[in-house]
Write a protein that holds these residues in place. Structure first.
Motif, PDB file in Angstrom:
ATOM      1  N   GLU A  37       0.835  -1.209   0.000  1.00  0.00           N
ATOM      2  CA  GLU A  37       0.000   0.000   0.000  1.00  0.00           C
ATOM      3  C   GLU A  37       0.865   1.252   0.000  1.00  0.00           C
ATOM      4  O   GLU A  37       0.559   2.225  -0.705  1.00  0.00           O
ATOM      5  N   ALA A  38       1.945   1.250   0.772  1.00  0.00           N
ATOM      6  CA  ALA A  38       2.843   2.405   0.831  1.00  0.00           C
ATOM      7  C   ALA A  38       3.474   2.675  -0.530  1.00  0.00           C
ATOM      8  O   ALA A  38       3.537   3.820  -0.984  1.00  0.00           O
ATOM      9  N   ILE A  39       3.921   1.633  -1.199  1.00  0.00           N
ATOM     10  CA  ILE A  39       4.529   1.786  -2.526  1.00  0.00           C
ATOM     11  C   ILE A  39       3.493   2.301  -3.523  1.00  0.00           C
ATOM     12  O   ILE A  39       3.759   3.227  -4.297  1.00  0.00           O
ATOM     13  N   ALA A  40       2.295   1.739  -3.483  1.00  0.00           N
ATOM     14  CA  ALA A  40       1.238   2.169  -4.407  1.00  0.00           C
ATOM     15  C   ALA A  40       0.847   3.621  -4.160  1.00  0.00           C
ATOM     16  O   ALA A  40       0.704   4.398  -5.111  1.00  0.00           O
ATOM     17  N   ASP A  41       0.678   3.996  -2.908  1.00  0.00           N
ATOM     18  CA  ASP A  41       0.297   5.372  -2.583  1.00  0.00           C
ATOM     19  C   ASP A  41       1.373   6.368  -3.008  1.00  0.00           C
ATOM     20  O   ASP A  41       1.080   7.403  -3.594  1.00  0.00           O
ATOM     21  N   ALA A  42       2.619   6.050  -2.694  1.00  0.00           N
ATOM     22  CA  ALA A  42       3.707   6.983  -2.970  1.00  0.00           C
ATOM     23  C   ALA A  42       3.977   7.155  -4.454  1.00  0.00           C
ATOM     24  O   ALA A  42       4.462   8.202  -4.883  1.00  0.00           O
ATOM     25  N   THR A  43       3.662   6.162  -5.253  1.00  0.00           N
ATOM     26  CA  THR A  43       3.952   6.231  -6.687  1.00  0.00           C
ATOM     27  C   THR A  43       2.715   6.560  -7.526  1.00  0.00           C
ATOM     28  O   THR A  43       2.779   6.509  -8.749  1.00  0.00           O
ATOM     29  N   LEU A  69       8.926   3.382   4.677  1.00  0.00           N
ATOM     30  CA  LEU A  69       8.977   3.150   3.230  1.00  0.00           C
ATOM     31  C   LEU A  69       8.109   4.169   2.504  1.00  0.00           C
ATOM     32  O   LEU A  69       8.504   4.719   1.479  1.00  0.00           O
ATOM     33  N   ARG A  70       6.934   4.466   3.047  1.00  0.00           N
ATOM     34  CA  ARG A  70       6.035   5.452   2.451  1.00  0.00           C
ATOM     35  C   ARG A  70       6.707   6.833   2.396  1.00  0.00           C
ATOM     36  O   ARG A  70       6.705   7.499   1.370  1.00  0.00           O
ATOM     37  N   ARG A  71       7.308   7.249   3.513  1.00  0.00           N
ATOM     38  CA  ARG A  71       7.986   8.552   3.556  1.00  0.00           C
ATOM     39  C   ARG A  71       9.154   8.600   2.579  1.00  0.00           C
ATOM     40  O   ARG A  71       9.329   9.573   1.850  1.00  0.00           O
ATOM     41  N   SER A  72       9.951   7.550   2.569  1.00  0.00           N
ATOM     42  CA  SER A  72      11.100   7.504   1.655  1.00  0.00           C
ATOM     43  C   SER A  72      10.651   7.526   0.205  1.00  0.00           C
ATOM     44  O   SER A  72      11.247   8.212  -0.630  1.00  0.00           O
ATOM     45  N   ALA A  73       9.603   6.774  -0.104  1.00  0.00           N
ATOM     46  CA  ALA A  73       9.102   6.717  -1.476  1.00  0.00           C
ATOM     47  C   ALA A  73       8.568   8.072  -1.915  1.00  0.00           C
ATOM     48  O   ALA A  73       8.855   8.534  -3.025  1.00  0.00           O
ATOM     49  N   LYS A  74       7.786   8.723  -1.049  1.00  0.00           N
ATOM     50  CA  LYS A  74       7.256  10.046  -1.402  1.00  0.00           C
ATOM     51  C   LYS A  74       8.382  11.049  -1.603  1.00  0.00           C
ATOM     52  O   LYS A  74       8.338  11.868  -2.524  1.00  0.00           O
TER      53      LYS A  74
END
Length: 170
Positions: free
Chosen positions: A102-108, A134-139
């Protein structure tokens, strides 16, 4: 007071770990099934006219939760612009958790489609991070890529990499 049976807590922890793995595996399979239902419109014959409403009826959860499940299923399996096939495979294999997917999908969600394969690979390489980190890093990574892309003059893009243009590579 009676002492607990030796090893009971360890056994319970092992059982809990196995159950958590089953929950993640079931979640991965559910998302794949929801993606197929959504793509095929299979719930049209049901009283629920949409997949989110079908999920809501079956889980007794708010429709917004069903809609969130459908959005994630689409991103992992059927999104034409920003697909996440490696994330779907990692979730099915147990290499990432549902929260990390979910974090990867949201951030991308708004990343440049051309960068998605490389961006997804970088994020999966950091799947040892907890979901929120992971969400913060991805964003932050997506934002940095946007800033760098905006800094490239349009004449440099037209000139290409072999004519003195600036290029970003992941």
């Amino acid at each position: 007071r009676e002492l607990p049976e030796p090893g009971r807590g360890v056994q319970a922890a092992q059982e809990a770990e196995a159950l958590l793995g089953l929950i993640e595996a079931a979640s991965a399979r559910l998302l794949a099934a929801v993606a197929v239902m959504d793509a095929d419109g299979v719930v049209e014959a049901d009283i629920a006219l949409t997949v989110p409403s079908w999920l809501s009826r079956r889980t007794r959860a708010p429709r917004r939760e069903g809609a969130a499940t459908v959005r994630l299923a689409r991103r992992l399996h059927t999104d034409p612009a920003r697909p996440l096939p490696a994330t779907a495979a990692a979730l099915a294999a147990g290499d990432v958790t549902l929260a990390q997917a979910e974090a990867i999908a949201d951030a991308t969600a708004h990343a440049d489609p051309e960068l998605m394969p490389a961006l997804e690979a970088v994020l999966l390489d950091h799947a040892d991070l907890p979901a929120e980190a992971l969400r913060r890093s991805a964003k932050a990574l997506v934002q940095r890529l946007r800033e760098q892309a905006a800094a490239v003059p349009s004449d440099a893009v037209a000139a290409g990499p072999h004519r003195g243009g600036r290029w970003l590579t992941l």
